[in-house]
Design an enzyme around this catalytic site. Structure first.
Site, PDB file in Angstrom:
ATOM      1  N   ASP A 253     -23.391 -17.258  -0.285  1.00 15.07           N
ATOM      2  CA  ASP A 253     -23.763 -17.121   1.131  1.00 15.07           C
ATOM      3  C   ASP A 253     -24.789 -18.170   1.609  1.00 15.07           C
ATOM      4  O   ASP A 253     -25.260 -18.083   2.720  1.00 15.07           O
ATOM      5  CB  ASP A 253     -24.148 -15.592   1.162  1.00 15.07           C
ATOM      6  CG  ASP A 253     -24.337 -15.335   2.498  1.00 15.07           C
ATOM      7  OD1 ASP A 253     -23.842 -16.054   3.651  1.00 15.07           O
ATOM      8  OD2 ASP A 253     -25.293 -14.608   3.076  1.00 15.07           O
ATOM      9  N   SER A 276     -24.437 -14.272   9.585  1.00 18.69           N
ATOM     10  CA  SER A 276     -23.235 -14.278   8.983  1.00 18.69           C
ATOM     11  C   SER A 276     -22.274 -12.922   9.385  1.00 18.69           C
ATOM     12  O   SER A 276     -22.645 -11.663   9.329  1.00 18.69           O
ATOM     13  CB  SER A 276     -23.326 -14.062   7.512  1.00 18.69           C
ATOM     14  OG  SER A 276     -23.991 -15.179   7.067  1.00 18.69           O
ATOM     15  N   GLN A 327     -16.212 -18.446   5.626  1.00 23.29           N
ATOM     16  CA  GLN A 327     -17.166 -17.502   6.320  1.00 23.29           C
ATOM     17  C   GLN A 327     -17.056 -17.872   7.919  1.00 23.29           C
ATOM     18  O   GLN A 327     -17.088 -18.929   8.270  1.00 23.29           O
ATOM     19  CB  GLN A 327     -18.375 -17.594   5.891  1.00 23.29           C
ATOM     20  CG  GLN A 327     -19.669 -16.697   6.475  1.00 23.29           C
ATOM     21  CD  GLN A 327     -21.020 -17.166   5.885  1.00 23.29           C
ATOM     22  OE1 GLN A 327     -21.783 -17.635   6.384  1.00 23.29           O
ATOM     23  NE2 GLN A 327     -21.437 -16.538   4.559  1.00 23.29           N
TER      24      GLN A 327
END
Length: 337
Positions: A253, A276, A327
């Protein structure tokens, strides 16, 4: 007596979890964010099992030094670790689909509640909720697959890039550029901010070496929303597949939204909010080591509507594609005056 003692310990830990009156759980004890010293192994091996499907995460790491918000990758990694402990050891995770609902606070532990959705002959499914203060801050669905022999085999070819030995880590790279390069004013401001806000644990437990260092420093004109980083854990992680793929999920991430942002920041864009929204992982091969150099390739194919979509590929140094990621991030512009 041993059984009685174990039961008492579990009961003591369950007292830390109380109902908030609407059926959801509330964790009422302190975090151990400030006494984390052993790093990655300590972070994941100290996920406390308080009953069969409930786990407490106390060792929480900041995503940014200036804020008390939990690094999102750690929530992903701990949720994956919790779910893995509830399935048969013969199964390994092959896909994870998660949503970040609210920011977590490093000053309070996180309760991970695992729902055993299904156990089949070849696949098992788990849903994990991460609870803090009686509110769900994160949720993920994870599918596990029994290891099977190959049927068909193919993969992309790993990019040919500069080896990590010929590149610099992020911190010395930025420090050197700020002293020696004639950087654009905005690039200089953003790099100073990044350097000041880089959490200490990332320096201590990981090495990051951007492949295209001019793009990273925002000195190239018209860069693409694409990046490659060599990365490795500084600790001796060992051969345990679960620990290695959990740490890979943890670090997956860390570079994605930045990849979508960087070319626009090079042209003067300053966001008002970056967050995110979700994170997906597909684990292709579970046997690799994150304490050896790996190449993490990110690219953003589209952005619009205050959202950016980013994909990633994680490669071992010998060219094995072991993990893919995707993502979507929220990126908002400054309000027009």
């Amino acid at each position: 007596m041993a059984t009685e003692k174990a039961t008492m310990e579990i009961d003591d830990k369950k007292k830390e979890v109380q109902s908030n009156g609407n059926g959801s759980a509330c964790v009422c004890s302190s975090s151990r964010a400030e006494d984390v010293r052993a790093g990655l192994v300590d972070t994941f091996l100290n996920l406390e099992r308080i009953e069969a499907n409930h786990f407490l995460g106390r060792h929480l790491l900041k995503g940014r030094k200036s804020l008390s918000t939990v690094y999102g990758g750690q929530v992903i990694g701990q949720a994956l670790s919790a779910a893995t402990r509830t399935v048969d050891p013969s199964l390994v995770p092959h896909s994870l689909h998660s949503y970040f609902l609210e920011t977590g606070d490093v000053n309070r532990p996180i309760l991970y509640m695992v729902d055993k959705v299904r156990d089949g002959r070849s696949f098992s499914t788990r849903i994990v909720k991460a609870i803090q203060g009686g509110r769900t801050v994160f949720t993920t669905q994870i599918s596990f697959h029994k290891v099977e022999p190959d049927a068909i085999v193919h993969q992309h070819t790993m990019p040919q890039v500069t080896p990590p030995e010929d590149l610099e880590d992020i911190r010395p790279l930025i420090e050197k550029a700020l002293k020696e390069k004639d950087l654009p004013p905005l690039a200089k401001t953003l790099l100073k901010y990044k350097l000041a806000d880089l959490p200490a644990p990332f320096d201590r437990v990981f090495q990051f070496r951007p492949v295209n260092q001019d793009d990273f420093l925002m000195t190239n004109k018209n860069p693409e929303p694409r990046s490659c980083f060599w990365l490795k854990a500084n600790e001796d992680i060992g051969d345990d597949p679960e620990l290695n793929y959990t740490i890979a999920a943890f670090i997956s991430d860390s570079t994605m939204i930045e990849t979508a942002l960087r070319p626009h920041c090079s042209e003067g864009f300053v966001p008002s909010m970056v967050f995110s929204l979700d994170h997906c992982i597909w684990l292709h091969k579970p046997n690799f080591r994150v304490d050896e150099w790996m190449l993490y390739e990110n690219y953003s194919s589209v952005a619009g509507g205050s959202r950016a979509f980013i994909e990633g590929r994680l490669w071992t140094r010998d060219g094995q594609l072991v993990m893919s990621t995707a993502q979507e991030g929220l990126i908002r512009a400054q309000a027009k005056k």
